[in-house]
Design an enzyme around this catalytic site. Structure first.
Site, mmCIF file in Angstrom:
data_model
loop_
_atom_site.group_PDB
_atom_site.id
_atom_site.type_symbol
_atom_site.label_atom_id
_atom_site.label_comp_id
_atom_site.label_asym_id
_atom_site.label_seq_id
_atom_site.Cartn_x
_atom_site.Cartn_y
_atom_site.Cartn_z
ATOM 1 C CG ASP A 12 -1.952 -1.105 1.209
ATOM 2 O OD1 ASP A 12 -2.283 -1.577 0.108
ATOM 3 O OD2 ASP A 12 -2.384 -1.510 2.293
ATOM 4 C CG HIS A 40 -1.568 -1.723 -7.625
ATOM 5 N ND1 HIS A 40 -0.710 -1.651 -6.582
ATOM 6 C CD2 HIS A 40 -0.979 -2.539 -8.527
ATOM 7 C CE1 HIS A 40 0.351 -2.384 -6.827
ATOM 8 N NE2 HIS A 40 0.210 -2.944 -7.998
HETATM 9 P P1 GDP Z 1 -0.309 0.142 -3.725
HETATM 10 O O1 GDP Z 1 -0.809 -1.213 -3.442
HETATM 11 O O2 GDP Z 1 1.140 0.310 -3.352
HETATM 12 O O3 GDP Z 1 -0.603 0.633 -5.094
HETATM 13 O O4 GDP Z 1 -1.072 1.134 -2.758
HETATM 14 P P2 GDP Z 1 -2.637 1.358 -2.643
HETATM 15 O O5 GDP Z 1 -3.175 1.809 -3.915
HETATM 16 O O6 GDP Z 1 -3.287 0.218 -1.992
HETATM 17 O O7 GDP Z 1 -2.655 2.516 -1.550
HETATM 18 C C1 GDP Z 1 -2.168 3.736 -1.780
HETATM 19 C C2 GDP Z 1 -3.263 4.749 -1.543
HETATM 20 O O8 GDP Z 1 -2.648 6.006 -1.505
HETATM 21 C C3 GDP Z 1 -4.292 4.840 -2.637
HETATM 22 O O9 GDP Z 1 -5.551 5.106 -2.075
HETATM 23 C C4 GDP Z 1 -3.824 6.017 -3.486
HETATM 24 O O10 GDP Z 1 -4.875 6.674 -4.181
HETATM 25 C C5 GDP Z 1 -3.250 6.890 -2.446
HETATM 26 N N1 GDP Z 1 -2.157 7.763 -2.846
HETATM 27 C C6 GDP Z 1 -1.102 7.491 -3.656
HETATM 28 N N2 GDP Z 1 -0.261 8.532 -3.672
HETATM 29 C C7 GDP Z 1 -0.781 9.478 -2.854
HETATM 30 C C8 GDP Z 1 -0.352 10.782 -2.428
HETATM 31 O O11 GDP Z 1 0.685 11.276 -2.798
HETATM 32 N N3 GDP Z 1 -1.162 11.438 -1.548
HETATM 33 C C9 GDP Z 1 -2.326 10.910 -1.088
HETATM 34 N N4 GDP Z 1 -3.042 11.632 -0.243
HETATM 35 N N5 GDP Z 1 -2.743 9.698 -1.442
HETATM 36 C C10 GDP Z 1 -1.981 8.990 -2.310
#
Ligand code: GDP
Length: 423
Positions: A12, A40
């Site tokens: 995440d 993701h």
């Molecule tokens: P992954 O599995 O590594 O892709 O991560 P996830 O998608 O499960 O979780 C990352 C969360 O962080 C998601 O809800 C994204 O929309 C959010 N996100 C990613 N980058 C940023 C950021 O720079 N700022 C904020 N506030 N949210 C972010």
């Protein structure tokens, strides 16, 4: 050029957003491990999507997306996901490795039954059937995609397989037995639904490398969930490392030139296991709330995320085992409400200070040693260049870069595709 995008921590980290962003420069995007157990979240002009099986390149029509050999292929889930994105008007190219293994109905059931049996001692499984799937794979009783197209052979194999599994179902778990004929029918349906997508994807990738194509290997979860290098046994059942990307996708290891490791500006984890810099109570609720989608719930299970201050010890280790050539920090905007921000720069166990990541039991005993930095306490979303960030935010990034020993090349200041600052 082959690039891997992988996580430094517990998953995440925001890999989906960065992969979606980098995908526009790629010809091929590949999922190389894991299954529907992690998701993701991608927010772009087509909407907001939680992808679990599909590679993150699907939002770019010209990109070839590959589900490679190392993936736990949940075909049921995949078909549902394909429908959701197609309904949103997304068109994409997808190939599935003929040597990927198929997740079977008993894998999900076994996950459930086993967590039920373990009670308090459970691992915090996402109950997606991943551990039983990989157990079968390495016991060599699993089913590869090509086997779906040899019906007689498939039926014989299932018959033998369920003789053994049903003993476990009946006597260990006290649950109804599985009729292999029903599984056979399900698999015949699966075979039909993916038949136009099946290919020798590893061969396609090797050819693409010779042609100088850009290939993106998309990791799931993070280094600390790796079976061999993570917080065992609170890990996932496949390798989450860039090194494994070569195996899971079928590309020569020396071709992976760029290993982009993603980490959040604070720490978060879903599931059980030690988490040294975890915070609790109101302090944690506030951080979760500020994190919005990033802070609240895991993309797969909807479980509330555990949150804490940035753990530089764990993240440096994560970068090292990934072999990071650069780091991208996401969610810097989430910390904008704090006057002071702590960073965990060491662990204390029995009065002794450690700078290195430890094995699981010592991690449980470890107390965080914090360095406190000044916060910037102002909204940084909408800022479109790194130089225009408040000094304290730039100092925070520089401090963490020094702790990690790897260049932080980009900082993300919001969930949207264009909220990214090149450094
Ligand atoms: P992954 O599995 O590594 O892709 O991560 P996830 O998608 O499960 O979780 C990352 C969360 O962080 C998601 O809800 C994204 O929309 C959010 N996100 C990613 N980058 C940023 C950021 O720079 N700022 C904020 N506030 N949210 C972010």
């Amino acid at each position: 050029m082959v690039k891997a995008i992988v996580g430094a921590n517990w998953g995440d980290e925001g890999k989906g957003k960065i992969t979606d962003m980098c995908a526009s420069e790629s010809d091929i995007v590949v999922r190389f491990q894991g299954g529907s157990n992690a998701g993701h979240t991608i927010i772009n002009d087509k909407g907001k999507f939680a992808l679990h099986q599909l590679p993150s390149g699907i939002f770019h029509e010209n990109i070839l997306n590959i589900i490679a050999n190392g993936v736990a292929l949940n075909i049921d889930y995949l078909m549902k996901e394909i429908k959701t994105v197609k309904d949103a008007g997304v068109n994409f190219k997808l190939l599935i490795s003929e040597r990927a293994q198929v997740l079977l109905p008993h894998h999900v059931l076994l996950d459930e039954y086993e967590e039920e049996r373990l009670g308090d001692k459970k691992f915090g499984s996402t109950k997606s059937g991943i551990a039983p799937f990989y157990s079968d794979k390495y016991s060599k009783i699993g089913i590869q995609v090509w086997e779906l197209y040899h019906k007689e052979r498939l039926k014989e194999k299932l018959k033998g397989m369920y003789e053994k599994i049903n003993v476990q179902f009946k006597y260990l778990y006290n649950k109804p037995e599985i009729d292999y004929n029903e599984v056979f029918d399900i698999l015949c349906g699966y075979a039909e639904s993916i038949k136009d997508n099946v290919a020798d994807t590893a061969g396609i990738l090797r050819k693409a490398i010779k042609e100088g194509k850009n290939i993106l290997l998309e990791g799931q979860l993070g280094a600390l969930k790796d079976t061999d290098h993570g917080i065992y046994p609170y890990v996932t059942s496949s390798s989450t490392l860039a090194g494994y990307a070569a195996v899971g996708a079928g590309v020569p290891p020396h071709e992976i030139k760029n290993i982009v490791v993603i980490t959040k500006a604070y720490s978060s984890a879903v599931g059980e296991g030690p988490f040294v810099s975890e915070i609790f109570g109101e302090e944690a609720d506030e951080l979760r709330k500020r994190g919005g989608d990033a802070g609240e719930f895991g993309a797969t299970t909807g479980r509330p995320r555990r949150v804490g201050f940035f753990d530089a010890v764990a993240t440096r280790y994560g970068c090292e085992v990934q072999g990071a050539t650069e780091v991208v920090m996401t969610c810097l905007d989430v910390l904008s409400y704090l006057d002071e921000i702590k960073v965990c720069t060491g662990y204390e166990v029995d009065g002794k200070e450690y700078k290195d990541f430890l094995t699981t039991e010592y991690l449980y005993q470890a107390k965080p040693i914090y360095t406190t930095l000044k916060g910037w306490n102002t909204n940084i979303r909408g800022i479109d260049s790194f130089d225009n960030l408040p000094k304290e935010a730039k100092d925070y990034v520089a401090f963490i870069e020094k702790e990690l020993g790897v260049k932080i090349s980009m900082v993300s200041n919001g969930p949207k595709r264009d909220e990214i600052l090149i450094r």
